[in-house]
Design a protein around this motif. Structure first.
Motif, PDB file in Angstrom:
ATOM      1  N   SER A 118     -13.473 108.828  35.943  1.00  0.00           N
ATOM      2  CA  SER A 118     -12.873 109.003  34.611  1.00  0.00           C
ATOM      3  C   SER A 118     -13.972 109.060  33.547  1.00  0.00           C
ATOM      4  O   SER A 118     -13.879 109.828  32.588  1.00  0.00           O
ATOM      5  CB  SER A 118     -11.878 107.879  34.314  1.00  0.00           C
ATOM      6  OG  SER A 118     -12.541 106.651  34.137  1.00  0.00           O
ATOM      7  N   ILE A 119     -15.022 108.282  33.740  1.00  0.00           N
ATOM      8  CA  ILE A 119     -16.157 108.312  32.800  1.00  0.00           C
ATOM      9  C   ILE A 119     -16.826 109.683  32.832  1.00  0.00           C
ATOM     10  O   ILE A 119     -17.178 110.248  31.806  1.00  0.00           O
ATOM     11  CB  ILE A 119     -17.175 107.197  33.139  1.00  0.00           C
ATOM     12  CG1 ILE A 119     -16.573 105.829  32.833  1.00  0.00           C
ATOM     13  CG2 ILE A 119     -18.479 107.387  32.366  1.00  0.00           C
ATOM     14  CD1 ILE A 119     -17.373 104.670  33.373  1.00  0.00           C
TER      15      ILE A 119
ATOM     16  N   VAL B 114     -15.013 108.963  26.217  1.00  0.00           N
ATOM     17  CA  VAL B 114     -14.231 108.409  25.097  1.00  0.00           C
ATOM     18  C   VAL B 114     -12.869 107.935  25.595  1.00  0.00           C
ATOM     19  O   VAL B 114     -12.413 106.827  25.268  1.00  0.00           O
ATOM     20  CB  VAL B 114     -14.064 109.470  23.984  1.00  0.00           C
ATOM     21  CG1 VAL B 114     -13.157 108.954  22.875  1.00  0.00           C
ATOM     22  CG2 VAL B 114     -15.422 109.844  23.409  1.00  0.00           C
ATOM     23  N   ALA B 115     -12.226 108.775  26.415  1.00  0.00           N
ATOM     24  CA  ALA B 115     -10.909 108.412  26.936  1.00  0.00           C
ATOM     25  C   ALA B 115     -11.006 107.209  27.864  1.00  0.00           C
ATOM     26  O   ALA B 115     -10.153 106.312  27.824  1.00  0.00           O
ATOM     27  CB  ALA B 115     -10.294 109.601  27.655  1.00  0.00           C
ATOM     28  N   ALA B 116     -12.051 107.188  28.702  1.00  0.00           N
ATOM     29  CA  ALA B 116     -12.227 106.050  29.613  1.00  0.00           C
ATOM     30  C   ALA B 116     -12.401 104.765  28.814  1.00  0.00           C
ATOM     31  O   ALA B 116     -11.812 103.728  29.133  1.00  0.00           O
ATOM     32  CB  ALA B 116     -13.437 106.298  30.512  1.00  0.00           C
TER      33      ALA B 116
ATOM     34  N   ARG C  80      -7.411 114.204  25.829  1.00  0.00           N
ATOM     35  CA  ARG C  80      -8.593 113.732  26.570  1.00  0.00           C
ATOM     36  C   ARG C  80      -8.231 113.201  27.958  1.00  0.00           C
ATOM     37  O   ARG C  80      -8.600 112.079  28.329  1.00  0.00           O
ATOM     38  CB  ARG C  80      -9.334 112.657  25.772  1.00  0.00           C
ATOM     39  CG  ARG C  80      -9.977 113.200  24.517  1.00  0.00           C
ATOM     40  CD  ARG C  80     -10.666 112.101  23.748  1.00  0.00           C
ATOM     41  NE  ARG C  80     -11.170 112.538  22.481  1.00  0.00           N
ATOM     42  CZ  ARG C  80     -12.418 112.937  22.268  1.00  0.00           C
ATOM     43  NH1 ARG C  80     -13.284 112.962  23.240  1.00  0.00           N
ATOM     44  NH2 ARG C  80     -12.810 113.304  21.061  1.00  0.00           N
ATOM     45  N   LEU C  81      -7.530 113.999  28.723  1.00  0.00           N
ATOM     46  CA  LEU C  81      -7.235 113.617  30.107  1.00  0.00           C
ATOM     47  C   LEU C  81      -8.485 113.760  30.959  1.00  0.00           C
ATOM     48  O   LEU C  81      -9.437 114.433  30.573  1.00  0.00           O
ATOM     49  CB  LEU C  81      -6.130 114.515  30.684  1.00  0.00           C
ATOM     50  CG  LEU C  81      -4.731 114.358  30.111  1.00  0.00           C
ATOM     51  CD1 LEU C  81      -3.740 115.169  30.931  1.00  0.00           C
ATOM     52  CD2 LEU C  81      -4.286 112.914  30.070  1.00  0.00           C
ATOM     53  N   PHE C  82      -8.436 113.150  32.127  1.00  0.00           N
ATOM     54  CA  PHE C  82      -9.548 113.286  33.077  1.00  0.00           C
ATOM     55  C   PHE C  82      -9.245 114.520  33.918  1.00  0.00           C
ATOM     56  O   PHE C  82      -8.441 114.469  34.863  1.00  0.00           O
ATOM     57  CB  PHE C  82      -9.669 112.020  33.925  1.00  0.00           C
ATOM     58  CG  PHE C  82      -9.771 110.780  33.075  1.00  0.00           C
ATOM     59  CD1 PHE C  82     -10.763 110.666  32.121  1.00  0.00           C
ATOM     60  CD2 PHE C  82      -8.859 109.760  33.194  1.00  0.00           C
ATOM     61  CE1 PHE C  82     -10.860 109.545  31.308  1.00  0.00           C
ATOM     62  CE2 PHE C  82      -8.942 108.634  32.393  1.00  0.00           C
ATOM     63  CZ  PHE C  82      -9.953 108.532  31.444  1.00  0.00           C
TER      64      PHE C  82
ATOM     65  N   GLY D 281      -5.237 104.413  33.916  1.00  0.00           N
ATOM     66  CA  GLY D 281      -4.614 103.690  32.801  1.00  0.00           C
ATOM     67  C   GLY D 281      -4.324 102.245  33.119  1.00  0.00           C
ATOM     68  O   GLY D 281      -4.250 101.395  32.222  1.00  0.00           O
ATOM     69  N   ALA D 282      -4.157 101.937  34.406  1.00  0.00           N
ATOM     70  CA  ALA D 282      -3.848 100.560  34.803  1.00  0.00           C
ATOM     71  C   ALA D 282      -5.111  99.736  35.044  1.00  0.00           C
ATOM     72  O   ALA D 282      -5.051  98.648  35.615  1.00  0.00           O
ATOM     73  CB  ALA D 282      -2.994 100.571  36.061  1.00  0.00           C
TER      74      ALA D 282
END
Lengths: 343, 246
Positions: free
Chosen positions: A193-194, A199-201, B88-90, B102-103
């Motif tokens: 995810s990083i 930023v989202a992570a 900003r999804l992965f 998310g968890a």
């Protein structure tokens, strides 16, 4: 009627992959007792190439850190062998200790490197590698820039070659296993995810800098271990310019991109390909570089995901799966649970 | 009971002050809408709340704890979650993997994969898809689901309708009351006034970093809100009876 939700990790594939890897490991471990040493000596290079490619893949393919300065840790690992060997440890013990110490040294270096992003990070890591080379050549005990040999080393070539082979194999297996275990943990998902979006992570509570630092340190330790293998196989370092050379980074990038970035299997494929090209064409002068360039161009045009990436895309084949899958089952049971157990 | 209390907040970039002397409170289970034109300071305020930007002065209190100087990841672990502008999804991960990230905080609560799939059925249909191959609206639904997976007490939604088809925006807005009914507090940052007014329990209007209007939508006239939004007749709100600041 309600539904059960289970999170699966392709356990059968992983079990088959692990069992196959274990069998291969056993076969490779007994190879020095069966095969001629001229063959197994060559495989030492394959093993350290696999280690280097896996470490660069962990860094760039999973954490998004494009480094062209991993030769810093290869060099430190190699020179670390001299330091600890001079203090009474065997060459092999010195290699292991040097790898751990380089991991510790990588922590403060990471604080420096992480101030930079993207292309600046890449160039910054190269500058760090050059700085470390310039520091190392200041020490007369380390050869003062002229290279040096390992002083306390067994004179028996058979014993020496066998131990070196086992060390190189152990380092490669350890590097691959570390990547697999790390990426199958929750840490692996955080890492990916990083790579996709820092930023989202961050906005989901992931400790971005800490996670990246852990990977950076593991990458440094792996490269140091490979560096110590290179040093031990050559019974020394011919020149600091070679062991701290940026060509190591170039080859790591080549192996990972050709094999398939962001997969466990890709760097192994890339290392195998590079190993054979190097074995059969390294004495061909300029043609050697031409062949490497042509392979890179063909891969970029026709296999942009790399060899294993293409295999994975076509046949959904993954020997070491690290992705998650959610399975929803409808049943009569009203108790809904979210479990992480494997099926 | 206040979940979030902002007191005299001042924040910005370098010498530029983007929000100044800002004070308001968000109650538990409240949908608090924050509106304002571009450059009003809305995103700066959200960044200050989640900790990705340090504040110049003022206090941020979350569930009775002063979190003004607390690290960003600790704020998320404490129960604040942000749905960032642009989703900003992965993009290399699947939808289900996005939800599992998310968890990461490990917080317990009503939100898990099953409840997310019930709230946003489209997410269940897309669960095996690569997040990078979704439309904007699908991505927004996943982004909201991903944030809910952290089981927050306060969720910040930054411009969730931006660039999306109206029908998709309607579906996403229809889910907001269900989220609030789980006891969650919501700060909704928007530029779309009419849609915001339909769902908000309370609305606040930012203008050039200042809070110029605050109140319940039913207590405010549309003219008051649009005037505050565009900066007309600001002085007249300073003495309004609904607690507005000038």
């Amino acid at each position: 009627m309600s539904s059960n939700i289970q999170i699966l990790r392709s356990p059968k594939k992983a079990a088959y992959g692990s069992a196959g890897a274990l069998l291969l490991f056993v076969a490779l471990a007994i190879a020095p007792k069966i095969l001629d040493q001229s063959i197994t000596n060559e495989w030492v290079k394959l093993f350290y190439l696999v280690t280097l490619a896996s470490m660069w893949n962990l860094l760039a393919g999973y954490a998004g850190m494009i480094s062209v300065g991993q030769q810093a840790f290869i060099g430190l690992g190699a020179y670390g062998v001299f330091v600890f060997n001079d203090h009474g440890f065997s060459a092999y013990e010195s290699g292991i200790i040097a790898s751990i110490v380089v991991g510790v040294v990588a922590v403060p270096i990471s604080f420096l490197a992480f101030r930079l992003r993207g292309g600046y990070f890449a160039i910054g890591t190269w500058v760090i590698a050059e700085t470390l080379r310039l520091i190392i050549i200041r020490f007369p005990s380390l050869g003062s820039g002229k290279g040096r040999n390992i002083q306390n080393y067994t004179r028996d070539p058979i014993l020496r070659n066998t131990y070196t082979y086992w060390m190189a194999l152990g380092v490669a297996i350890f590097a691959l296993s570390a990547c697999f275990i790390l990426l199958r943990s929750r840490f692996g998902l955080a890492l990916q995810s990083i790579r996709d979006n820092e930023v989202a992570a961050n906005s989901l509570g992931i400790k971005v800098d800490f996670t990246k630092r852990v990977v950076y340190v593991i990458g440094a330790m792996g490269c140091a271990a490979a560096g110590s293998v290179i040093c031990i196989q050559s019974i020394g370092v011919a020149s600091p310019n070679a062991i701290f050379g940026v060509s190591y980074s170039a080859f790591m990038i080549f192996m990972v991109l050709i094999g398939g970035i962001g997969t466990i299997e890709g760097p192994v494929m890339g290392a195998l390909l590079y190993f054979f090209v190097d074995k059969y064409f390294s004495q061909s002068g300029l043609w050697y570089l031409v062949i490497l360039g042509v392979i890179a161009i063909i891969a970029t045009l026709f296999f942009p995901k790399g060899i294993w990436g293409e295999i994975n895309a076509r046949w959904n084949l993954s020997l070491f799966p690290v992705s998650y899958q959610v399975k929803i089952e409808n049943n009569q049971n009203d108790s809904i649970h979210l479990s992480k157990k494997e099926k | 009971m206040s979940v979030l209390e902002i007191k005299n907040l001042r924040a910005g970039y370098g010498d530029l002050v983007a929000v100044s002397d800002l004070s308001f409170a968000v109650q538990q289970g409240e949908l608090f809408a924050l509106v304002g034109a571009n450059g009003a300071g809305k995103s700066t305020l959200l960044k200050s709340i989640v900790g990705s930007m340090s504040v110049k002065s003022g206090t941020i209190i979350f569930k009775d704890d002063d979190i003004t100087t607390v690290a960003d990841y600790k704020r998320i672990q404490a129960g604040i979650s942000l749905v960032p502008e642009g989703r900003r999804l992965f993009t290399s991960l699947s939808v289900e993997e996005n939800l599992l990230v998310g968890a990461a905080t490990g917080r317990k609560g009503p939100w898990n994969l099953k409840s997310i799939f019930e709230l946003l059925p489209i997410v269940e249909k897309l669960k095996d898809r690569n997040a990078g191959r979704l439309s904007g609206g699908e991505q927004q639904a996943v982004a909201i689901g991903r944030s809910l997976m952290s089981n927050p007490d306060l969720i910040l939604l930054d411009e969730i309708s931006l660039g999306l088809a109206p029908i998709v925006v309607e579906q996403i807005y229809a889910a907001l009351p269900d989220i609030r009914n789980e006891g969650l507090s919501i700060i909704l940052v928007e530029q779309d006034l009419s849609r915001t007014l339909k769902v908000a329990d309370k609305i606040a209007c930012l203008l050039e970093g200042h809070l110029v209007l605050e109140g319940r939508p039913s207590d405010l006239t549309h003219q008051q809100i649009t005037d505050a939004y565009f900066g007309h007749s600001i002085a007249s709100f300073g003495t309004s009876s609904n607690g507005a600041n000038s």
